[in-house]
Enzyme design. Structure first.
Site, PDB file in Angstrom:
ATOM      1  N   MET A  17     112.601  -9.987  86.400  1.00 28.55           N
ATOM      2  CA  MET A  17     113.747  -9.277  86.973  1.00 28.55           C
ATOM      3  C   MET A  17     114.900  -9.284  85.963  1.00 28.55           C
ATOM      4  O   MET A  17     114.967 -10.148  85.097  1.00 28.55           O
ATOM      5  CB  MET A  17     114.206  -9.965  88.268  1.00 28.55           C
ATOM      6  CG  MET A  17     113.292  -9.664  89.449  1.00 28.55           C
ATOM      7  SD  MET A  17     113.758 -10.567  90.946  1.00 28.55           S
ATOM      8  CE  MET A  17     115.254  -9.710  91.405  1.00 28.55           C
ATOM      9  N   PHE A  18     115.770  -8.329  86.074  1.00 28.89           N
ATOM     10  CA  PHE A  18     116.974  -8.200  85.225  1.00 28.89           C
ATOM     11  C   PHE A  18     116.655  -7.875  83.768  1.00 28.89           C
ATOM     12  O   PHE A  18     117.454  -8.127  82.868  1.00 28.89           O
ATOM     13  CB  PHE A  18     117.856  -9.466  85.294  1.00 28.89           C
ATOM     14  CG  PHE A  18     118.114  -9.918  86.695  1.00 28.89           C
ATOM     15  CD1 PHE A  18     118.902  -9.157  87.549  1.00 28.89           C
ATOM     16  CD2 PHE A  18     117.542 -11.082  87.185  1.00 28.89           C
ATOM     17  CE1 PHE A  18     119.126  -9.555  88.865  1.00 28.89           C
ATOM     18  CE2 PHE A  18     117.764 -11.493  88.499  1.00 28.89           C
ATOM     19  CZ  PHE A  18     118.556 -10.727  89.340  1.00 28.89           C
ATOM     20  N   GLY A  20     115.669  -4.720  82.982  1.00 30.80           N
ATOM     21  CA  GLY A  20     115.920  -3.277  82.827  1.00 30.80           C
ATOM     22  C   GLY A  20     114.679  -2.420  82.988  1.00 30.80           C
ATOM     23  O   GLY A  20     114.607  -1.328  82.423  1.00 30.80           O
ATOM     24  N   LYS A  21     113.702  -2.888  83.769  1.00 27.38           N
ATOM     25  CA  LYS A  21     112.451  -2.136  83.941  1.00 27.38           C
ATOM     26  C   LYS A  21     112.699  -0.809  84.658  1.00 27.38           C
ATOM     27  O   LYS A  21     112.208   0.235  84.232  1.00 27.38           O
ATOM     28  CB  LYS A  21     111.432  -2.956  84.750  1.00 27.38           C
ATOM     29  CG  LYS A  21     110.996  -4.250  84.070  1.00 27.38           C
ATOM     30  CD  LYS A  21     109.890  -4.952  84.846  1.00 27.38           C
ATOM     31  CE  LYS A  21     110.267  -5.333  86.248  1.00 27.38           C
ATOM     32  NZ  LYS A  21     111.430  -6.248  86.335  1.00 27.38           N
ATOM     33  N   ASP A  88     107.847   2.936  90.820  1.00 34.36           N
ATOM     34  CA  ASP A  88     108.720   1.791  90.545  1.00 34.36           C
ATOM     35  C   ASP A  88     108.234   0.594  91.365  1.00 34.36           C
ATOM     36  O   ASP A  88     107.691   0.768  92.458  1.00 34.36           O
ATOM     37  CB  ASP A  88     110.164   2.152  90.936  1.00 34.36           C
ATOM     38  CG  ASP A  88     111.175   1.137  90.430  1.00 34.36           C
ATOM     39  OD1 ASP A  88     110.989   0.613  89.313  1.00 34.36           O
ATOM     40  OD2 ASP A  88     112.159   0.867  91.144  1.00 34.36           O
ATOM     41  N   GLU A  89     108.409  -0.612  90.849  1.00 29.99           N
ATOM     42  CA  GLU A  89     108.056  -1.846  91.589  1.00 29.99           C
ATOM     43  C   GLU A  89     106.623  -1.814  92.114  1.00 29.99           C
ATOM     44  O   GLU A  89     106.371  -2.192  93.272  1.00 29.99           O
ATOM     45  CB  GLU A  89     109.009  -2.027  92.777  1.00 29.99           C
ATOM     46  CG  GLU A  89     110.456  -2.078  92.362  1.00 29.99           C
ATOM     47  CD  GLU A  89     111.068  -3.464  92.462  1.00 29.99           C
ATOM     48  OE1 GLU A  89     110.400  -4.434  92.036  1.00 29.99           O
ATOM     49  OE2 GLU A  89     112.195  -3.549  92.950  1.00 29.99           O
ATOM     50  N   GLN A  91     104.210  -3.655  91.796  1.00 29.63           N
ATOM     51  CA  GLN A  91     103.600  -4.925  92.233  1.00 29.63           C
ATOM     52  C   GLN A  91     103.676  -5.121  93.740  1.00 29.63           C
ATOM     53  O   GLN A  91     102.951  -5.934  94.301  1.00 29.63           O
ATOM     54  CB  GLN A  91     104.244  -6.117  91.501  1.00 29.63           C
ATOM     55  CG  GLN A  91     105.569  -6.608  92.068  1.00 29.63           C
ATOM     56  CD  GLN A  91     106.774  -5.788  91.625  1.00 29.63           C
ATOM     57  OE1 GLN A  91     106.665  -4.960  90.735  1.00 29.63           O
ATOM     58  NE2 GLN A  91     107.937  -6.032  92.226  1.00 29.63           N
ATOM     59  N   CYS A 145     118.227 -15.385  79.545  1.00 33.17           N
ATOM     60  CA  CYS A 145     118.242 -16.590  80.382  1.00 33.17           C
ATOM     61  C   CYS A 145     119.691 -16.936  80.767  1.00 33.17           C
ATOM     62  O   CYS A 145     120.553 -17.035  79.895  1.00 33.17           O
ATOM     63  CB  CYS A 145     117.609 -17.750  79.620  1.00 33.17           C
ATOM     64  SG  CYS A 145     117.662 -19.303  80.533  1.00 33.17           S
TER      65      CYS A 145
HETATM   66 ZN   LIG Z   1     116.776 -20.866  79.007  1.00 33.80          ZN
END
Ligand SMILES: [Zn+2]
Length: 200
Positions: A17-18, A20-21, A88-89, A91, A145
């Site tokens: 997540m996060f 930019g997919k 999109d998404e 999964q 991260c």
């Molecule tokens: Zn880290």
């Protein structure tokens, strides 16, 4: 990378997540729209979350989409005029999604999908490994991260302020669930079963 190739293939945009997919999926869709390609965009509807017929990225970019509950619903929208199918998404769909992507690509359709490669435990997300293996093109994006600011490849799940346990169900409706991008080092999964048995 697509020069002189007959159309009909699968491209997967993956990562945590996060990363930019969805943003990348929308970018590819918009570029094809400018080229007047005939495109269908699909999005799984999870539980009873409201259906808005739109794919929206964290940056508020958006494109119209068809909400579906099952992968097989895609087939009834696809006719001979369709050049591109985007999902999109992916999964969150059922495993039949893999076969449907294959079918569409075999028909000469360009299939663009985005989806998480791992669940919150850091393990491969359901049928995604199979789809990644079958795809012609894979773009693996990373996030940053939140702890150490190096490239993040995992999605940290946090329930009521604490890292989610290994055995918490993947979809926990009604909990105070939040997510962060984390690197291998900072990703925390309490109660993860013993690994590296070969070392014992
Ligand atoms: Zn880290």
């Amino acid at each position: 990378m697509y020069l002189n190739q007959k159309e009909g293939w699968i491209e997967v945009i993956t990562g945590p997540m996060f990363a930019g997919k969805t943003e990348e999926l929308i970018r590819r869709v918009k570029r094809l729209e400018y080229a007047k390609r005939n495109i269908l965009v699909f999005k799984p509807v999870i539980d009873n979350r409201y259906s808005d017929n739109e794919v929206v990225s964290h940056n508020h970019n958006r494109t119209r989409s068809i909400d579906i509950k099952k992968a097989s619903e895609i087939i009834k929208y696809v006719d001979d005029l369709v050049d591109v199918v985007a999902i999109d998404e992916i999964q969150f769909l059922d495993e039949e999604a893999v076969e449907i992507c294959e079918y569409l690509a075999d028909k000469g359709i360009r299939v663009i999908v985005s989806g998480l490669d791992r669940d919150f435990r850091g393990e491969p997300f359901s049928f995604m490994p199979k789809l990644l293996a079958l795809a012609e093109y894979v773009t693996k994006l990373s996030a940053i991260c939140v702890k150490c600011h190096t490239p993040a490849t995992r999605t940290q799940r946090i329930i009521n302020g604490k890292p989610a346990n290994y055995d918490d169900p993947i979809i926990l409706v009604g909990a105070q669930d939040s997510y962060e991008a984390r690197c291998r080092e900072c990703h925390e999964v309490p109660n993860k079963p013993d690994r590296y048995k070969f070392l014992k």
